[in-house]
Design an enzyme around this catalytic site. Structure first.
Site, PDB file in Angstrom:
ATOM      1  N   LYS A 192       0.829  -1.207   0.000  1.00 20.66           N
ATOM      2  CA  LYS A 192       0.000   0.000   0.000  1.00 20.66           C
ATOM      3  C   LYS A 192       0.864   1.257   0.000  1.00 20.66           C
ATOM      4  O   LYS A 192       0.562   2.232  -0.700  1.00 20.66           O
ATOM      5  CB  LYS A 192      -0.933  -0.010   1.211  1.00 20.66           C
ATOM      6  CG  LYS A 192      -2.025  -1.067   1.131  1.00 20.66           C
ATOM      7  CD  LYS A 192      -2.761  -1.218   2.451  1.00 20.66           C
ATOM      8  CE  LYS A 192      -3.780  -2.346   2.377  1.00 20.66           C
ATOM      9  NZ  LYS A 192      -4.445  -2.615   3.668  1.00 20.66           N
ATOM     10  N   ASP A 207     -11.665   1.798   3.123  1.00 22.17           N
ATOM     11  CA  ASP A 207     -11.847   0.356   2.940  1.00 22.17           C
ATOM     12  C   ASP A 207     -13.318  -0.013   2.761  1.00 22.17           C
ATOM     13  O   ASP A 207     -13.633  -1.142   2.378  1.00 22.17           O
ATOM     14  CB  ASP A 207     -11.281  -0.411   4.144  1.00 22.17           C
ATOM     15  CG  ASP A 207      -9.940  -1.062   3.827  1.00 22.17           C
ATOM     16  OD1 ASP A 207      -9.678  -1.331   2.638  1.00 22.17           O
ATOM     17  OD2 ASP A 207      -9.157  -1.308   4.761  1.00 22.17           O
ATOM     18  N   GLN A 256      -5.378  -2.029   9.212  1.00 24.62           N
ATOM     19  CA  GLN A 256      -4.986  -3.332   8.686  1.00 24.62           C
ATOM     20  C   GLN A 256      -5.481  -4.454   9.598  1.00 24.62           C
ATOM     21  O   GLN A 256      -5.221  -4.458  10.796  1.00 24.62           O
ATOM     22  CB  GLN A 256      -3.458  -3.408   8.548  1.00 24.62           C
ATOM     23  CG  GLN A 256      -2.956  -4.701   7.948  1.00 24.62           C
ATOM     24  CD  GLN A 256      -3.426  -4.907   6.522  1.00 24.62           C
ATOM     25  OE1 GLN A 256      -3.367  -3.990   5.704  1.00 24.62           O
ATOM     26  NE2 GLN A 256      -3.892  -6.099   6.220  1.00 24.62           N
TER      27      GLN A 256
END
Length: 215
Positions: free
Chosen positions: A52, A119, A96
């Protein structure tokens, strides 16, 4: 057979995004900022986060990594999320997963500002997806839909079978495929561990999407 080259599409998209980022920098005087929170030392998560960060660099986005020890408490993690919510230089927040044992991941996801939940895991954004409203989408299903669009593969009026009902991939992908719009309008069957005859469902599929984490 058509080979869908995800790496090439991703590179093309990063180039396109960089051009958009340059316009944003001219307009607002700074690049978009993406905060990425990693708790602990999970090897797979470390790889994902590095990827990322690399993608951000290629696209011109400012990556803001926050690597926290595995001993981080729930209160400490929540405090960081709340600070990032208030930080006007942070435009997106990625938490994460998985989190270390003892941390409530769902509560932390719900604590993220829906307007920064890139997300697409916050219930507000999940609800917008269900209703077909604009909002952040879960990344992997959104990537699948982008591949279909880029290769002009439309599942409209065809049977699409999604194997796997996770909140991250299976469920949102099934919703995206069944909505109106370009490269959607499919008749969707969502299969899972309770499906009576998985093989039969897969054989009948015009489009088959497998998201179960193993062969």
């Amino acid at each position: 057979m058509i080979l869908l080259d995800g790496k090439k599409v991703a590179q093309d998209m990063r180039t396109e995004i960089r051009e958009e980022v340059d316009l944003l920098k001219t307009r607002f005087g700074r690049p978009p900022g993406l905060a990425v929170i990693l708790v602990g030392q999970d090897p797979a998560s470390q790889v994902y986060v590095r990827n990322k960060e690399r993608a951000c660099a290629e696209a011109g986005i400012l990556s803001m990594p926050f690597h926290l020890p595995e001993t981080t408490s729930q209160n400490e993690l929540e405090g960081l999320i709340q600070r990032l919510n208030r930080d006007v230089t942070v435009d997106g927040i990625l938490l994460q997963l998985p989190l270390p044992a003892g941390l409530d991941s769902q509560h932390c996801l719900e604590l993220i500002d829906p307007g920064k939940d890139v997300d697409g895991f916050h219930p507000v954004n999940v609800g917008k997806l269900t209703l077909g409203l604009p909002g952040f989408r879960s990344c992997t299903p959104a990537g699948v839909m982008e591949l279909l669009r880029r290769y002009n593969l439309s599942p409209a009026c065809k049977k699409a079978v999604v194997v796997g009902r996770s909140n991250i991939v299976g469920k949102p992908l099934a919703l995206m495929l069944g909505q109106t719009g370009i490269c959607a309008n499919a008749t969707v069957t969502l299969c899972h561990s309770g499906t009576a005859d998985l093989c039969a469902e897969c054989r009948e599929a015009d489009f088959l999407f497998v998201a179960v984490g193993r062969p």
